[in-house]
Design a protein around this motif. Structure first.
Motif, PDB file in Angstrom:
ATOM      1  N   ARG A   1       0.804  -1.222   0.000  1.00 45.41           N
ATOM      2  CA  ARG A   1       0.000   0.000   0.000  1.00 45.41           C
ATOM      3  C   ARG A   1       0.835   1.270   0.000  1.00 45.41           C
ATOM      4  O   ARG A   1       0.291   2.367   0.057  1.00 45.41           O
ATOM      5  N   SER A   2       2.154   1.118  -0.037  1.00 45.99           N
ATOM      6  CA  SER A   2       3.008   2.301  -0.071  1.00 45.99           C
ATOM      7  C   SER A   2       3.198   2.753  -1.511  1.00 45.99           C
ATOM      8  O   SER A   2       3.013   1.985  -2.460  1.00 45.99           O
ATOM      9  N   GLU A   3       3.575   3.997  -1.665  1.00 44.25           N
ATOM     10  CA  GLU A   3       3.819   4.523  -3.010  1.00 44.25           C
ATOM     11  C   GLU A   3       5.016   3.807  -3.616  1.00 44.25           C
ATOM     12  O   GLU A   3       6.094   3.744  -3.047  1.00 44.25           O
ATOM     13  N   GLY A   4       4.821   3.235  -4.775  1.00 46.36           N
ATOM     14  CA  GLY A   4       5.889   2.479  -5.418  1.00 46.36           C
ATOM     15  C   GLY A   4       6.023   1.058  -4.907  1.00 46.36           C
ATOM     16  O   GLY A   4       6.936   0.341  -5.312  1.00 46.36           O
ATOM     17  N   HIS A   5       5.104   0.635  -4.024  1.00 45.66           N
ATOM     18  CA  HIS A   5       5.123  -0.734  -3.489  1.00 45.66           C
ATOM     19  C   HIS A   5       6.513  -1.089  -2.963  1.00 45.66           C
ATOM     20  O   HIS A   5       7.191  -1.977  -3.462  1.00 45.66           O
ATOM     21  N   ARG A   6       6.905  -0.384  -1.950  1.00 44.50           N
ATOM     22  CA  ARG A   6       8.242  -0.528  -1.376  1.00 44.50           C
ATOM     23  C   ARG A   6       8.542  -1.980  -1.029  1.00 44.50           C
ATOM     24  O   ARG A   6       7.685  -2.699  -0.513  1.00 44.50           O
ATOM     25  N   ARG A   7       9.790  -2.402  -1.270  1.00 46.81           N
ATOM     26  CA  ARG A   7      10.205  -3.778  -1.000  1.00 46.81           C
ATOM     27  C   ARG A   7      11.608  -3.781  -0.404  1.00 46.81           C
ATOM     28  O   ARG A   7      12.475  -3.023  -0.837  1.00 46.81           O
ATOM     29  N   VAL A   8      11.815  -4.643   0.596  1.00 47.32           N
ATOM     30  CA  VAL A   8      13.126  -4.798   1.211  1.00 47.32           C
ATOM     31  C   VAL A   8      13.433  -6.286   1.279  1.00 47.32           C
ATOM     32  O   VAL A   8      12.619  -7.075   1.753  1.00 47.32           O
ATOM     33  N   THR A   9      14.615  -6.674   0.811  1.00 44.95           N
ATOM     34  CA  THR A   9      15.036  -8.067   0.901  1.00 44.95           C
ATOM     35  C   THR A   9      16.552  -8.099   1.016  1.00 44.95           C
ATOM     36  O   THR A   9      17.210  -7.059   1.121  1.00 44.95           O
ATOM     37  N   GLY A  10      17.117  -9.277   1.020  1.00 46.03           N
ATOM     38  CA  GLY A  10      18.563  -9.407   1.153  1.00 46.03           C
ATOM     39  C   GLY A  10      18.981 -10.848   0.982  1.00 46.03           C
ATOM     40  O   GLY A  10      18.187 -11.711   0.582  1.00 46.03           O
ATOM     41  N   THR A  11      20.238 -11.121   1.313  1.00 46.14           N
ATOM     42  CA  THR A  11      20.769 -12.482   1.201  1.00 46.14           C
ATOM     43  C   THR A  11      21.005 -13.110   2.572  1.00 46.14           C
ATOM     44  O   THR A  11      21.244 -14.308   2.662  1.00 46.14           O
ATOM     45  N   CYS A  12      20.966 -12.301   3.633  1.00 42.72           N
ATOM     46  CA  CYS A  12      21.254 -12.768   4.990  1.00 42.72           C
ATOM     47  C   CYS A  12      22.661 -13.344   5.107  1.00 42.72           C
ATOM     48  O   CYS A  12      22.915 -14.238   5.920  1.00 42.72           O
ATOM     49  N   LYS A  13      23.575 -12.813   4.297  1.00 39.35           N
ATOM     50  CA  LYS A  13      24.977 -13.202   4.378  1.00 39.35           C
ATOM     51  C   LYS A  13      25.764 -12.030   4.937  1.00 39.35           C
ATOM     52  O   LYS A  13      25.708 -10.924   4.401  1.00 39.35           O
ATOM     53  N   GLY A  14      26.470 -12.272   6.018  1.00 41.98           N
ATOM     54  CA  GLY A  14      27.237 -11.194   6.622  1.00 41.98           C
ATOM     55  C   GLY A  14      26.330 -10.081   7.111  1.00 41.98           C
ATOM     56  O   GLY A  14      25.414 -10.291   7.887  1.00 41.98           O
ATOM     57  N   ARG A  15      26.580  -8.864   6.618  1.00 41.93           N
ATOM     58  CA  ARG A  15      25.790  -7.706   7.036  1.00 41.93           C
ATOM     59  C   ARG A  15      24.599  -7.438   6.118  1.00 41.93           C
ATOM     60  O   ARG A  15      23.870  -6.471   6.323  1.00 41.93           O
TER      61      ARG A  15
END
Length: 208
Positions: free
Chosen positions: A101-115
């Motif tokens: 529901r945010s503008e631009g359909h905000r997304r956060v992800t990662g690899t969970c490797k190190g930092r």
């Protein structure tokens, strides 16, 4: 921090009751053993004592079930008319957070490797609805510092709400063994003031 307070109250009361029951049973056992050694072995029926014992256990059981159910309701209040929705997907071996529901359909992800750990950003003082699922095997979203823990199943959505009343950052992890890199499947949950959250949510693809 409703979840943490409710969890602490439930755990403390149930620990006290369990400790009391343990001490009573231990005392009765010790008394029975001493009495048996002091007298000749003979069997006696005491239906009144047994009836009080069963009634006491039943009363404790009913109280614990009813009180725990009530506290569980207090722990997970119904979401408001427009909660902040976050779609959470666990996968081998990291997390994906989407804000549909945010503008631009905000997304956060990662690899969970190190930092490279993804950060679930939420505003303080606002109800947040997490819709949790899995892309492959069973995972479990767990934030020890906030006492939140919910399983993520493939082809199924678990929903729960949370409201954080102060700013801060807490480390979360997967609490369900899910394969080779299960140990590294960590993330952050970060609570920020509402104005800072709005700025972040509209900041395009800037890192969390």
């Amino acid at each position: 921090m409703r979840q943490r307070h409710v969890f602490g109250a439930v755990f403390a009361l149930e620990a006290v009751i369990a400790g009391g029951v343990f001490l009573v049973v231990l005392a009765v056992l010790a008394w029975s053993l001493l009495r048996r050694r002091a007298r000749t072995a003979e069997r006696s029926e005491r239906p009144r004592v047994e009836a009080f014992y069963v009634a006491g256990l039943a009363a404790f059981a009913v109280f614990l079930v009813a009180w725990t159910a009530w506290q569980n309701h207090e722990e997970h209040p119904a979401a408001g008319p427009r909660p902040l929705r976050v779609d959470v997907t666990g996968f081998q071996w990291c997390w994906d957070f989407r804000y549909p529901r945010s503008e631009g359909h905000r997304r956060v992800t990662g690899t969970c490797k190190g930092r490279d750990m993804p950060t679930l950003v939420v505003p303080t003082g606002r109800t947040v609805q997490l819709r949790l699922t899995s892309r492959d095997v069973i995972h479990s979203l767990w934030v020890p510092g906030l006492r939140y823990k919910t399983d993520a199943f493939p082809d199924h959505v678990n929903t729960f709400t949370l409201t954080l009343d102060r700013t801060g950052r807490w480390r979360g992890r997967c609490a369900e063994f899910c394969g080779q890199r299960h140990w590294s499947m960590d993330f952050w949950i970060k609570a920020v003031p509402a104005e800072e959250y709005e700025h972040w949510a509209h900041a395009g693809t800037a890192p969390a």
